[in-house]
Write a protein that holds these residues in place. Structure first.
Motif, short mmCIF file in Angstrom:
data_model
loop_
_atom_site.label_atom_id
_atom_site.label_comp_id
_atom_site.label_asym_id
_atom_site.label_seq_id
_atom_site.Cartn_x
_atom_site.Cartn_y
_atom_site.Cartn_z
N PRO A 469 0.82 -1.22 0.00
CA PRO A 469 0.00 0.00 0.00
C PRO A 469 0.85 1.27 0.00
N GLU A 470 2.04 1.21 0.63
CA GLU A 470 2.93 2.38 0.68
C GLU A 470 3.40 2.79 -0.71
N VAL A 471 3.48 1.81 -1.63
CA VAL A 471 3.85 2.09 -3.02
C VAL A 471 2.60 2.37 -3.86
N LEU A 472 1.56 1.58 -3.65
CA LEU A 472 0.35 1.66 -4.47
C LEU A 472 -0.38 2.99 -4.32
N ILE A 473 -0.64 3.43 -3.09
CA ILE A 473 -1.49 4.61 -2.86
C ILE A 473 -0.88 5.89 -3.44
N PRO A 474 0.42 6.19 -3.20
CA PRO A 474 0.98 7.42 -3.81
C PRO A 474 0.91 7.42 -5.33
N ILE A 475 1.16 6.26 -5.97
CA ILE A 475 1.08 6.19 -7.43
C ILE A 475 -0.36 6.39 -7.88
N ALA A 476 -1.29 5.80 -7.17
CA ALA A 476 -2.71 5.95 -7.52
C ALA A 476 -3.16 7.40 -7.38
N GLU A 477 -2.68 8.09 -6.34
CA GLU A 477 -3.05 9.49 -6.15
C GLU A 477 -2.45 10.36 -7.25
N GLU A 478 -1.21 10.08 -7.62
CA GLU A 478 -0.53 10.88 -8.64
C GLU A 478 -1.19 10.71 -10.01
N THR A 479 -1.64 9.51 -10.33
CA THR A 479 -2.21 9.23 -11.65
C THR A 479 -3.72 9.48 -11.71
N GLY A 480 -4.35 9.75 -10.57
CA GLY A 480 -5.79 9.93 -10.56
C GLY A 480 -6.57 8.64 -10.42
N LEU A 481 -5.86 7.50 -10.36
CA LEU A 481 -6.54 6.21 -10.24
C LEU A 481 -7.05 5.95 -8.82
N ILE A 482 -6.71 6.86 -7.90
CA ILE A 482 -7.19 6.71 -6.52
C ILE A 482 -8.71 6.73 -6.49
N ASN A 483 -9.33 7.48 -7.41
CA ASN A 483 -10.80 7.52 -7.47
C ASN A 483 -11.36 6.15 -7.82
N ASP A 484 -10.69 5.46 -8.76
CA ASP A 484 -11.14 4.13 -9.17
C ASP A 484 -10.96 3.13 -8.03
N ILE A 485 -9.83 3.25 -7.31
CA ILE A 485 -9.60 2.37 -6.16
C ILE A 485 -10.65 2.65 -5.09
N GLY A 486 -10.93 3.95 -4.87
CA GLY A 486 -11.93 4.33 -3.88
C GLY A 486 -13.30 3.75 -4.20
N SER A 487 -13.68 3.81 -5.49
CA SER A 487 -14.98 3.24 -5.90
C SER A 487 -15.01 1.73 -5.69
N PHE A 488 -13.90 1.08 -6.04
CA PHE A 488 -13.80 -0.37 -5.86
C PHE A 488 -13.93 -0.74 -4.38
N MET A 489 -13.20 -0.01 -3.52
CA MET A 489 -13.21 -0.32 -2.09
C MET A 489 -14.59 -0.06 -1.48
N LEU A 490 -15.22 1.03 -1.89
CA LEU A 490 -16.56 1.34 -1.37
C LEU A 490 -17.55 0.25 -1.75
N GLU A 491 -17.49 -0.18 -3.00
CA GLU A 491 -18.40 -1.23 -3.47
C GLU A 491 -18.17 -2.53 -2.71
N GLN A 492 -16.88 -2.91 -2.54
CA GLN A 492 -16.58 -4.16 -1.82
C GLN A 492 -16.98 -4.08 -0.36
N ALA A 493 -16.76 -2.91 0.26
CA ALA A 493 -17.13 -2.73 1.67
C ALA A 493 -18.64 -2.83 1.85
N CYS A 494 -19.39 -2.22 0.94
CA CYS A 494 -20.85 -2.27 1.02
C CYS A 494 -21.37 -3.70 0.80
N LEU A 495 -20.79 -4.38 -0.18
CA LEU A 495 -21.19 -5.77 -0.43
C LEU A 495 -20.97 -6.63 0.81
N GLN A 496 -19.79 -6.44 1.46
CA GLN A 496 -19.47 -7.27 2.62
C GLN A 496 -20.34 -6.91 3.82
N ALA A 497 -20.53 -5.60 4.05
CA ALA A 497 -21.37 -5.17 5.18
C ALA A 497 -22.80 -5.68 4.99
#
Length: 670
Positions: A469-497
């Motif tokens: 995550p220490e490598v992944l998150i900064p790269i995702a923030e720099e490239t704008g892909l953090i939004n896609d990761i955020g959407s993925f995580m929100l969807e998975q969290a909601c499915l699990q909850a």
């Protein structure tokens, strides 16, 4: 001949290649040309705007812009506006910089505007017998040549003679090839036309021709083989329409689109084309990126003319020093040179600038530049990576005070390459949903039960292995892909909850979010949609933000409003890594926060450092004083848990409770 509207319509292909929204206006502000990127950006199709006075400009500003067009029409210099207000077709208000430049066609002035944020083959022509019946009509509409099987001209109509300035006596019997400029490029075109005709196929395209006195003109040419009874064509007809005005306009537009008007250097878009061509032809070259240090501070030291003088004088020195090299201006104060020259020569540019200072108002300008050097193919092998590597070298130079030209080490280039690979693989992982979610339990110290789990992203790629995550998150923030990761995580969290909720387990799932996600005005709609699609109760979702997020959100009303809207839906917010970020408590008043999470760096020393104990105790008391629950992260021992319980901490998280685990393992701990 074409009228001016037709010329602009036929010039649209060059405009449609541009990556920027563009349009062309007449002196009254009527839209004559509108490119595809403008259509995508503002929503108006060509039919909406062509022939109208810029319909997307606010009505009350109409007279201002009409006066502006007249000012530009009479100016030889481009005009740069920092902001122009545009209403998109959807009714959204957009403020965008714009560059306007007047140009002349047939003594009439037009305005090229750049917002800074082919046809099917015609059907085969008629047979020879049918052709002869409409020959008179064709003769009045086209320049026409007849050519025999040897390639000799046997007939030329009056329109052809008028444009080419030949006489029948001088042209009959001349070869087909003599009508083209004697250049390698034109010879290739002429040979292609002749080869098609010899094979019984028609040829259609644009071609450059020359008049009797050697002047170039351009035609839209259709070459047709004529068959009688034989299988081979008996002769050939060339039908031509003059498109010289169109080509001249195209050349002007190319110059405007590809050339920086202030310096005469090519722009970034043209630079990319040149570099890609050099790469495809396997040329070895050095990519040199220059940035003027403290450019905006220099602007403030002098009058309004200083910026123009500085840029033009710097450009002149760059041209003098790097003769026979390709140069581009890629931003207001950044330049690129493509050169075969060695690093020692490039370094000498600093000395050259010292020996040839720039003067403004009779005083020497304190000019300093930073430069980054990257070699192709030794260091990087694509335009994007050449740019990134050179800019990374500049940032390194500027962090050390600027005023020098440097290159990255092999280790730096290796790290950039690895980062690039990670970016590409991350795109694939997001597309295939290959990211994994683990859950780290949080223990409620009052009830002794696990009430919340934090959802954490994990990624193990089949090609590059595990990415932390220490490598992944900064790269995702720099490239704008953090939004896609955020959407993925929100969807998975909601499915699990939701899945736990159906089992009778009401376990809150906490996810991390970035300020970039909340700058999206549709964030609330997206969260609502995912909650509805997954049938997840909103009160089972918690969103964690950092202190950096909180500080930035404090200044952006739209973010605060979206957070409050989600709070009203039932979602709660927690402040992560409390105590390690920016010292501002104002956001505690403004943001809808329900919990603070004390960072693990404080917890690790709680057993043996009295100051840490006092600090943590103060944080807990502070949280409770403003009605917020307090959670401690990074708890690894029972002793740490006991101290935190004694201090009144509400909940803990860490390896003492559990490492991040899969959902099915969480259920075993409940």
């Amino acid at each position: 001949m074409y009228d001016i509207q037709t010329i602009f319509q036929t010039a649209n292909p060059i405009l449609n290649q541009m990556p920027y929204p563009m349009m062309i206006l007449n002196p009254e502000g009527i839209v004559l040309a509108w490119n595809r990127q403008a259509e995508k950006t503002f929503g108006y199709c060509a039919e909406d705007v062509l022939g109208k006075f810029i319909p997307f400009i606010e009505e009350e500003r109409t007279y201002f812009y009409k006066d502006l067009w007249q000012k530009i029409i009479h100016s030889a210099d481009p005009l740069h506006l920092e902001s122009i207000t545009i209403s998109t077709k959807k009714g959204e208000i957009v403020n965008t910089p714009i560059t306007l430049k007047a140009f002349t066609i047939d003594n009439d002035r037009y305005i090229f505007c750049q917002f800074n944020l082919g046809s099917e083959e015609q059907q085969d022509l008629l047979s020879f017998n049918e052709f002869t019946s409409i020959r008179d009509g064709l003769e009045s509409s086209f320049m026409m040549l007849s050519i025999d099987q040897e390639g000799l001209i046997s007939y030329a109509n009056n329109l052809f003679l008028k444009y080419s300035k030949w006489t029948p006596k001088r042209i009959i019997g001349k070869t087909f090839w003599q009508m083209f400029p004697q250049t390698p490029e034109s010879s290739v075109v002429a040979d292609a036309i002749w080869k098609s005709l010899q094979n019984g196929r028609q040829w259609k395209g644009e071609a450059e021709k020359i008049t009797k006195d050697g002047q170039s003109y351009w035609v839209d040419l259709t070459a047709i083989p004529i068959f009688t009874s034989a299988k081979k064509p008996s002769n050939f007809i060339l039908l031509e329409n003059d498109i010289t005005d169109k080509k001249r306009l195209q050349n002007r537009l190319e110059k405007i689109a590809y050339i920086d008007q202030e310096t005469g250097l090519m722009n970034r878009y043209r630079l990319e084309q040149i570099v890609n061509t050099m790469i495809s032809e396997n040329h070895h070259f050095t990519f040199v990126y220059f940035s003027i240090d403290k450019f905006y501070s220099l602007k403030e030291l002098y009058d309004d003319q200083a910026e123009q003088v500085l840029i033009q004088e710097f450009t002149q020195r760059m041209k003098m020093y790097f003769q026979d090299s390709s140069m581009a201006r890629v931003s207001i104060d950044e330049f690129v040179v493509l050169t075969p020259l060695g690093e020692w020569f490039i370094q000498g540019f600093l000395t050259y600038l010292e020996q040839h200072p720039i003067y403004i108002n009779n005083s020497t300008l304190p000019l300093s530049i930073s430069g980054g050097i990257t070699k192709y193919p030794d260091d990087q092998i694509s335009f994007t990576h050449l740019m990134k590597a050179s800019y990374a070298a500049i940032q390194k130079v500027q962090s050390e005070g600027g005023g020098s030209i440097s290159s990255l080490t092999k280790a730096d280039h290796k790290a950039l390459h690895k980062k690039s690979v990670i970016e590409k693989r991350l795109l694939v992982a997001l597309d295939k949903k290959d990211l994994k979610v683990l859950y780290q339990p949080q223990l409620d110290l009052i009830t002794g039960k696990i009430t919340t789990v934090e959802a954490l992203v994990r990624w193990e790629d089949e090609e590059i292995g595990t990415v932390s995550p220490e490598v992944l998150i900064p790269i995702a923030e720099e490239t704008g892909l953090i939004n896609d990761i955020g959407s993925f995580m929100l969807e998975q969290a909601c499915l699990q909850a939701a899945a736990w909720h159906r089992k009778g387990i009401d376990l809150k799932v906490s996810i991390n979010s970035s300020v970039r996600e909340f700058r999206d005005k549709n964030m609330v709609k997206q969260v609502r949609r995912i909650l509805e699609d997954t049938d997840c109760p909103a009160e089972l979702i918690q969103i964690e933000i950092t202190e950096k997020f909180a500080l930035e959100a404090e200044a952006e009303t739209s973010i605060i409003q979206q957070m409050k809207q989600l709070q009203n839906e039932g979602i709660v917010f927690a402040l992560d890594d409390f105590g390690t970020g920016y010292a501002s408590f104002r956001y505690m008043q403004l943001l809808p926060l329900s919990q603070i999470k004390i960072d693990q760096t404080f917890i690790s020393t709680i057993q043996y450092q009295p100051k840490s104990q006092m600090l943590i105790q103060g944080m807990i008391q502070f949280g409770k004083s403003i009605n917020m629950s307090v959670l401690a992260e990074g708890v690894e021992t029972q002793e740490q848990q006991d101290i935190l319980t004694e201090f009144g901490c509400d909940a803990i998280q860490g390896y003492h409770i559990s490492r991040p685990i899969e959902a099915k393992e969480v259920e075993k701990l409940l």
